[in-house]
Design a protein around this motif. Sequence first.
Motif, short mmCIF file in Angstrom:
data_model
loop_
_atom_site.label_atom_id
_atom_site.label_comp_id
_atom_site.label_asym_id
_atom_site.label_seq_id
_atom_site.Cartn_x
_atom_site.Cartn_y
_atom_site.Cartn_z
N GLY A 172 2.06 14.68 -2.58
CA GLY A 172 1.90 15.04 -1.18
C GLY A 172 1.82 16.52 -0.89
O GLY A 172 1.81 16.92 0.27
N HIS B 86 -12.93 2.53 0.49
CA HIS B 86 -13.65 3.74 0.10
C HIS B 86 -15.06 3.38 -0.36
O HIS B 86 -15.40 2.23 -0.52
CB HIS B 86 -12.91 4.46 -1.04
N LEU C 159 1.20 6.39 -7.19
CA LEU C 159 0.03 7.14 -7.64
C LEU C 159 0.12 8.62 -7.31
O LEU C 159 -0.57 9.44 -7.93
CB LEU C 159 -1.25 6.53 -7.09
N GLY C 160 1.00 8.98 -6.37
CA GLY C 160 1.23 10.39 -6.07
C GLY C 160 1.83 11.15 -7.23
O GLY C 160 1.82 12.38 -7.26
N ARG D 190 0.67 4.05 -2.97
CA ARG D 190 0.37 5.47 -2.73
C ARG D 190 1.47 6.37 -3.29
O ARG D 190 1.20 7.40 -3.89
CB ARG D 190 0.17 5.70 -1.23
N ARG D 191 2.72 5.97 -3.10
CA ARG D 191 3.85 6.78 -3.60
C ARG D 191 3.81 6.88 -5.13
O ARG D 191 3.96 7.96 -5.69
CB ARG D 191 5.17 6.18 -3.15
N PRO E 211 0.80 -1.23 0.00
CA PRO E 211 0.00 0.00 0.00
C PRO E 211 0.84 1.28 0.00
O PRO E 211 0.50 2.24 -0.69
CB PRO E 211 -0.84 -0.12 1.28
N ARG E 212 1.92 1.30 0.75
CA ARG E 212 2.76 2.50 0.81
C ARG E 212 3.38 2.81 -0.55
O ARG E 212 3.43 3.95 -0.99
CB ARG E 212 3.84 2.28 1.87
N ASP F 79 -13.42 8.17 1.89
CA ASP F 79 -12.85 7.10 2.69
C ASP F 79 -13.93 6.57 3.65
O ASP F 79 -14.71 7.35 4.21
CB ASP F 79 -11.67 7.65 3.49
N SER G 129 -10.51 12.85 -5.48
CA SER G 129 -11.01 11.81 -6.38
C SER G 129 -12.43 12.18 -6.81
O SER G 129 -13.40 11.74 -6.23
CB SER G 129 -11.00 10.45 -5.68
#
Length: 160
Positions: free
Chosen positions: A152, A128, A12-13, A9-10, A5-6, A54, A38
Motif C-alpha cells: 500500500g 481488468h 498480494l500486497g 488484495r492484502r 477480495p479484501r 482496470d 501490473s
Amino acid sequence: MTAEPREFRRILGHYPTGVCAITAIGEDGRPVGLVVGSFTSVSLDPMLVAFFPDKSSTTWPRVEAAGRFCVNVLADSQQAVCSALSAKGEDKFAGLDFALSALGSPIIHGALAWIDCELDTVHEAGDHYIVLGRVRGLDVHHEGSPLIFHKGGYGKILPL
C-alpha cells in the motif's frame, strides 16, 4: 477455502511491483496517462509487453483509441508523477515535462526507461483487461532505481 477480495488484495500486497506510466496522445491531441503496477514482458519474438488496466478506468479507453502507447518505467524520485497521473481529472500532465516518441506518445522526463508500442490485442480478464503491446522502440533514459509499490505504499530499492 474461498478467499475474500479484501484478503486477496492484502496477501498480494506482500509482492512488490514496479510502477509504470502508460501514456498516449488522445484523439483530441492532448496527452493522456494512467499508472499501472501490473506490467510485464511477454515475448521476445515478436517483442510483446503487457499491462492490465482496470475496466473502470476512464483513461484506458482514450489510450486504446490512440492505438499506440508508451510505457514509462518511473524512477524512485517520481512519486509526484505517479500521483499526478493517478489523479482524476483532465489535465494530469500539468507541470509534467515530456517529449514525444517516434510513434507520438509522451516519454516522461526522468523516467528510467521507455517502451514505445503499438496496440496489439486486448483481452477481458475479470475486472481488468490484458493489453498486449507490440514493441516498436525502447531505450534507457538514465540509470537509477525504480519506484516500487509494496503493502500500500511506495518505496525504492536500496543498494547492496
